[in-house]
Scaffold this motif. Structure first.
Motif, PDB file in Angstrom:
ATOM      1  N   ARG A   2      40.441  21.243   4.890  1.00  0.00           N
ATOM      2  CA  ARG A   2      41.447  20.222   5.172  1.00  0.00           C
ATOM      3  C   ARG A   2      42.473  20.129   4.055  1.00  0.00           C
ATOM      4  NH1 ARG A   2      38.806  14.716   5.783  1.00  0.00           N
ATOM      5  NH2 ARG A   2      37.387  15.530   4.190  1.00  0.00           N
ATOM      6  N   ASP A   3      43.612  19.501   4.366  1.00  0.00           N
ATOM      7  CA  ASP A   3      44.633  19.267   3.369  1.00  0.00           C
ATOM      8  C   ASP A   3      44.060  18.428   2.221  1.00  0.00           C
ATOM      9  OD1 ASP A   3      46.929  17.050   2.525  1.00  0.00           O
ATOM     10  OD2 ASP A   3      47.652  19.112   2.654  1.00  0.00           O
ATOM     11  N   PRO A   4      44.229  18.854   0.972  1.00  0.00           N
ATOM     12  CA  PRO A   4      43.640  18.131  -0.156  1.00  0.00           C
ATOM     13  C   PRO A   4      44.016  16.655  -0.221  1.00  0.00           C
ATOM     14  CG  PRO A   4      44.369  20.282  -0.876  1.00  0.00           C
ATOM     15  CD  PRO A   4      44.873  20.117   0.533  1.00  0.00           C
ATOM     16  N   GLN A   5      45.263  16.335   0.059  1.00  0.00           N
ATOM     17  CA  GLN A   5      45.674  14.932   0.013  1.00  0.00           C
ATOM     18  C   GLN A   5      44.985  14.116   1.102  1.00  0.00           C
ATOM     19  OE1 GLN A   5      47.447  13.182  -2.168  1.00  0.00           O
ATOM     20  NE2 GLN A   5      47.662  14.982  -3.476  1.00  0.00           N
ATOM     21  N   GLU A   6      44.795  14.724   2.261  1.00  0.00           N
ATOM     22  CA  GLU A   6      44.062  14.050   3.332  1.00  0.00           C
ATOM     23  C   GLU A   6      42.619  13.780   2.902  1.00  0.00           C
ATOM     24  OE1 GLU A   6      42.286  15.050   7.789  1.00  0.00           O
ATOM     25  OE2 GLU A   6      43.882  16.294   6.946  1.00  0.00           O
ATOM     26  N   VAL A   7      42.035  14.758   2.211  1.00  0.00           N
ATOM     27  CA  VAL A   7      40.665  14.596   1.721  1.00  0.00           C
ATOM     28  C   VAL A   7      40.580  13.409   0.765  1.00  0.00           C
ATOM     29  CG1 VAL A   7      38.839  15.640   0.318  1.00  0.00           C
ATOM     30  CG2 VAL A   7      40.082  17.027   1.992  1.00  0.00           C
ATOM     31  N   LEU A  39      44.669   3.159  -6.894  1.00  0.00           N
ATOM     32  CA  LEU A  39      44.357   4.293  -6.030  1.00  0.00           C
ATOM     33  C   LEU A  39      45.635   4.987  -5.580  1.00  0.00           C
ATOM     34  CD1 LEU A  39      42.520   6.076  -4.309  1.00  0.00           C
ATOM     35  CD2 LEU A  39      42.483   4.256  -2.577  1.00  0.00           C
ATOM     36  N   GLU A  40      46.631   4.215  -5.187  1.00  0.00           N
ATOM     37  CA  GLU A  40      47.879   4.810  -4.744  1.00  0.00           C
ATOM     38  C   GLU A  40      48.553   5.564  -5.885  1.00  0.00           C
ATOM     39  OE1 GLU A  40      50.407   6.199  -2.113  1.00  0.00           O
ATOM     40  OE2 GLU A  40      48.694   4.909  -1.598  1.00  0.00           O
ATOM     41  N   ASP A  41      48.498   4.987  -7.097  1.00  0.00           N
ATOM     42  CA  ASP A  41      49.051   5.687  -8.262  1.00  0.00           C
ATOM     43  C   ASP A  41      48.384   7.053  -8.439  1.00  0.00           C
ATOM     44  OD1 ASP A  41      50.669   3.520  -8.828  1.00  0.00           O
ATOM     45  OD2 ASP A  41      49.367   2.729 -10.411  1.00  0.00           O
ATOM     46  N   LEU A  42      47.052   7.081  -8.342  1.00  0.00           N
ATOM     47  CA  LEU A  42      46.312   8.324  -8.546  1.00  0.00           C
ATOM     48  C   LEU A  42      46.579   9.339  -7.438  1.00  0.00           C
ATOM     49  CD1 LEU A  42      42.967   6.821  -9.832  1.00  0.00           C
ATOM     50  CD2 LEU A  42      44.331   8.530 -11.047  1.00  0.00           C
ATOM     51  N   LEU A  43      46.699   8.861  -6.210  1.00  0.00           N
ATOM     52  CA  LEU A  43      46.986   9.774  -5.106  1.00  0.00           C
ATOM     53  C   LEU A  43      48.349  10.432  -5.278  1.00  0.00           C
ATOM     54  CD1 LEU A  43      45.666   7.660  -2.081  1.00  0.00           C
ATOM     55  CD2 LEU A  43      44.634   9.737  -3.029  1.00  0.00           C
ATOM     56  N   GLN A  44      49.283   9.700  -5.862  1.00  0.00           N
ATOM     57  CA  GLN A  44      50.629  10.233  -6.050  1.00  0.00           C
ATOM     58  C   GLN A  44      50.669  11.359  -7.086  1.00  0.00           C
ATOM     59  OE1 GLN A  44      53.443   9.537  -4.340  1.00  0.00           O
ATOM     60  NE2 GLN A  44      52.231   8.214  -3.012  1.00  0.00           N
ATOM     61  N   VAL A  45      49.768  11.294  -8.085  1.00  0.00           N
ATOM     62  CA  VAL A  45      49.862  12.263  -9.187  1.00  0.00           C
ATOM     63  C   VAL A  45      48.790  13.352  -9.131  1.00  0.00           C
ATOM     64  CG1 VAL A  45      50.898  10.523 -10.694  1.00  0.00           C
ATOM     65  CG2 VAL A  45      48.417  10.901 -10.775  1.00  0.00           C
ATOM     66  N   SER A  46      47.795  13.200  -8.272  1.00  0.00           N
ATOM     67  CA  SER A  46      46.707  14.184  -8.211  1.00  0.00           C
ATOM     68  C   SER A  46      47.155  15.467  -7.524  1.00  0.00           C
ATOM     69  CB  SER A  46      45.500  13.604  -7.468  1.00  0.00           C
ATOM     70  OG  SER A  46      44.905  12.558  -8.203  1.00  0.00           O
ATOM     71  N   GLU A  47      46.699  16.585  -8.055  1.00  0.00           N
ATOM     72  CA  GLU A  47      46.974  17.903  -7.484  1.00  0.00           C
ATOM     73  C   GLU A  47      45.650  18.660  -7.372  1.00  0.00           C
ATOM     74  OE1 GLU A  47      50.823  19.741  -9.109  1.00  0.00           O
ATOM     75  OE2 GLU A  47      50.174  18.401 -10.727  1.00  0.00           O
ATOM     76  N   PRO A  48      44.861  18.379  -6.337  1.00  0.00           N
ATOM     77  CA  PRO A  48      43.530  18.982  -6.219  1.00  0.00           C
ATOM     78  C   PRO A  48      43.596  20.504  -6.087  1.00  0.00           C
ATOM     79  CG  PRO A  48      43.822  17.143  -4.678  1.00  0.00           C
ATOM     80  CD  PRO A  48      45.170  17.484  -5.220  1.00  0.00           C
ATOM     81  N   ARG A  49      42.797  21.168  -6.892  1.00  0.00           N
ATOM     82  CA  ARG A  49      42.688  22.623  -6.827  1.00  0.00           C
ATOM     83  C   ARG A  49      41.224  23.002  -7.011  1.00  0.00           C
ATOM     84  NH1 ARG A  49      46.859  25.309 -10.922  1.00  0.00           N
ATOM     85  NH2 ARG A  49      46.343  27.163  -9.653  1.00  0.00           N
ATOM     86  N   ALA A  50      40.864  24.182  -6.532  1.00  0.00           N
ATOM     87  CA  ALA A  50      39.470  24.615  -6.659  1.00  0.00           C
ATOM     88  C   ALA A  50      39.395  26.133  -6.611  1.00  0.00           C
ATOM     89  CB  ALA A  50      38.619  24.026  -5.534  1.00  0.00           C
ATOM     90  N   VAL A  51      38.322  26.666  -7.192  1.00  0.00           N
ATOM     91  CA  VAL A  51      38.047  28.092  -7.146  1.00  0.00           C
ATOM     92  C   VAL A  51      36.542  28.264  -7.033  1.00  0.00           C
ATOM     93  CG1 VAL A  51      38.002  28.250  -9.687  1.00  0.00           C
ATOM     94  CG2 VAL A  51      38.368  30.309  -8.314  1.00  0.00           C
ATOM     95  N   TRP A  52      36.110  29.254  -6.256  1.00  0.00           N
ATOM     96  CA  TRP A  52      34.675  29.524  -6.147  1.00  0.00           C
ATOM     97  C   TRP A  52      34.443  30.995  -5.841  1.00  0.00           C
ATOM     98  CZ3 TRP A  52      37.450  26.603  -2.645  1.00  0.00           C
ATOM     99  CH2 TRP A  52      37.547  27.083  -1.342  1.00  0.00           C
ATOM    100  N   PRO A 110      46.329  17.441 -14.089  1.00  0.00           N
ATOM    101  CA  PRO A 110      46.594  16.613 -15.275  1.00  0.00           C
ATOM    102  C   PRO A 110      47.141  15.226 -14.988  1.00  0.00           C
ATOM    103  CG  PRO A 110      48.355  18.197 -14.959  1.00  0.00           C
ATOM    104  CD  PRO A 110      47.318  18.524 -13.923  1.00  0.00           C
ATOM    105  N   GLY A 111      47.575  14.956 -13.764  1.00  0.00           N
ATOM    106  CA  GLY A 111      48.180  13.666 -13.447  1.00  0.00           C
ATOM    107  C   GLY A 111      47.324  12.455 -13.789  1.00  0.00           C
ATOM    108  N   PRO A 112      46.046  12.412 -13.374  1.00  0.00           N
ATOM    109  CA  PRO A 112      45.210  11.259 -13.709  1.00  0.00           C
ATOM    110  C   PRO A 112      45.083  11.023 -15.208  1.00  0.00           C
ATOM    111  CG  PRO A 112      44.226  12.476 -11.902  1.00  0.00           C
ATOM    112  CD  PRO A 112      45.381  13.306 -12.395  1.00  0.00           C
ATOM    113  N   ASP A 113      45.007  12.083 -16.000  1.00  0.00           N
ATOM    114  CA  ASP A 113      44.922  11.924 -17.456  1.00  0.00           C
ATOM    115  C   ASP A 113      46.173  11.241 -17.997  1.00  0.00           C
ATOM    116  OD1 ASP A 113      42.541  13.241 -17.251  1.00  0.00           O
ATOM    117  OD2 ASP A 113      43.151  15.011 -18.396  1.00  0.00           O
ATOM    118  N   ARG A 114      47.322  11.626 -17.463  1.00  0.00           N
ATOM    119  CA  ARG A 114      48.569  11.003 -17.919  1.00  0.00           C
ATOM    120  C   ARG A 114      48.601   9.520 -17.564  1.00  0.00           C
ATOM    121  NH1 ARG A 114      50.993  16.080 -16.172  1.00  0.00           N
ATOM    122  NH2 ARG A 114      51.523  15.138 -14.161  1.00  0.00           N
ATOM    123  N   LEU A 115      48.112   9.180 -16.379  1.00  0.00           N
ATOM    124  CA  LEU A 115      48.069   7.766 -15.988  1.00  0.00           C
ATOM    125  C   LEU A 115      47.177   6.959 -16.924  1.00  0.00           C
ATOM    126  CD1 LEU A 115      47.821   7.537 -12.079  1.00  0.00           C
ATOM    127  CD2 LEU A 115      49.635   6.665 -13.554  1.00  0.00           C
TER     128      LEU A 115
END
Length: 239
Positions: A2-7, A39-52, A110-115
């Motif tokens: 699914r789309d990361p932001q939707e998740v 929560l809205e602040d964090l959703l705005q700055v989060s950029e979910p990424r993953a590798v496996w 890095p967005g949440p860390d900056r917040l």
């Protein structure tokens, strides 16, 4: 997947409450209002990424585990390159009967860390909210990555065990260096490691997920694999 932001937008409010310490009672409307805003602040700055990646898993007679990658030598003969050696009774129990294992890494960027750093200067009380909500968000993202890995395994007739992270039980945190190297985390998802073995960005997670040909009930959450069990104040209610 699914789309990361939707998740992330599907994060459980109860999980956020739990990370804030509301394990038995519901916060009042004022606290809920702060949660909504942060929560809205964090959703705005989060950029979910993953590798496996998945590997062959070998068990030694001494109880050790080896994560290995088959490759061809100069004569075209297949050999096994040991990517990671592990000595952990907790993980050995978790991976019993598994012939393959996935290594995964996920981050919110890095967005949440900056917040959090900004809140420490201009609105200190929000720091606790950002940290708690960020913890719930990275777990939500890890659960989604975990589900994708489970789907991949099922397509090959394999069944997943609960994910298990360095630092759980007796699994040493030093394995983070191996994760960084094997998954090329800095290049793939922008995660680095400090000298004290902490990941940057802070809202990042690594884990192993065993794969077996034997079906067994397995919740996506990794709580079942944690040695702290019922003694953990942050244990999920359904785990």
């Amino acid at each position: 997947m699914r789309d990361p932001q939707e998740v992330l937008r599907g994060v459980s409010r109860k999980e956020i409450w739990r990370y804030l310490g509301y394990s038995r009672i519901r916060p009042d409307s004022r606290v809920d209002g702060v949660i909504d805003s942060c929560l809205e602040d964090l959703l705005q700055v989060s950029e979910p990424r993953a590798v496996w990646r998945d590997f062959v898993l070998r068990s030694g007679e001494d109880g050790s585990l080896a994560v290995v990658r088959p490759e061809l030598d100069g004569l075209g003969q297949e050999q096994e390159l040991v990517e990671m050696e592990i000595h952990s009774r907790s993980l050995s129990r978790n991976l019993e009967g598994c012939g393959r294992v996935y290594l995964m890494a996920a981050t919110l960027g890095p967005g949440p860390d900056r917040l959090v750093r900004r809140a420490q200067i201009v609105h200190l009380s929000h720091t606790v909210f950002y940290q708690a909500i960020g913890a719930a968000l990275i777990e939500e993202w890890c659960d989604e990555v975990n589900r994708e890995i489970i789907r991949e395994g099922r397509e090959r007739g394999l069944y997943a065990r609960p994910r298990f992270s360095p630092g759980y039980g007796d699994l040493p945190l030093e394995l983070q260096r191996d994760f960084m190297r094997i998954l090329r985390m800095q290049k793939e998802i922008g995660v680095t490691l400090t000298d004290s073995l902490l990941m940057t960005p802070a809202k990042s997670v690594t884990a192993l997920i065993g794969m077996s040909g034997t079906d067994r009930a397995c919740p996506v959450s990794g709580c079942d694999a944690c040695a702290r069990g019922k003694d953990c104040a942050y244990k999920r209610e359904d785990a």
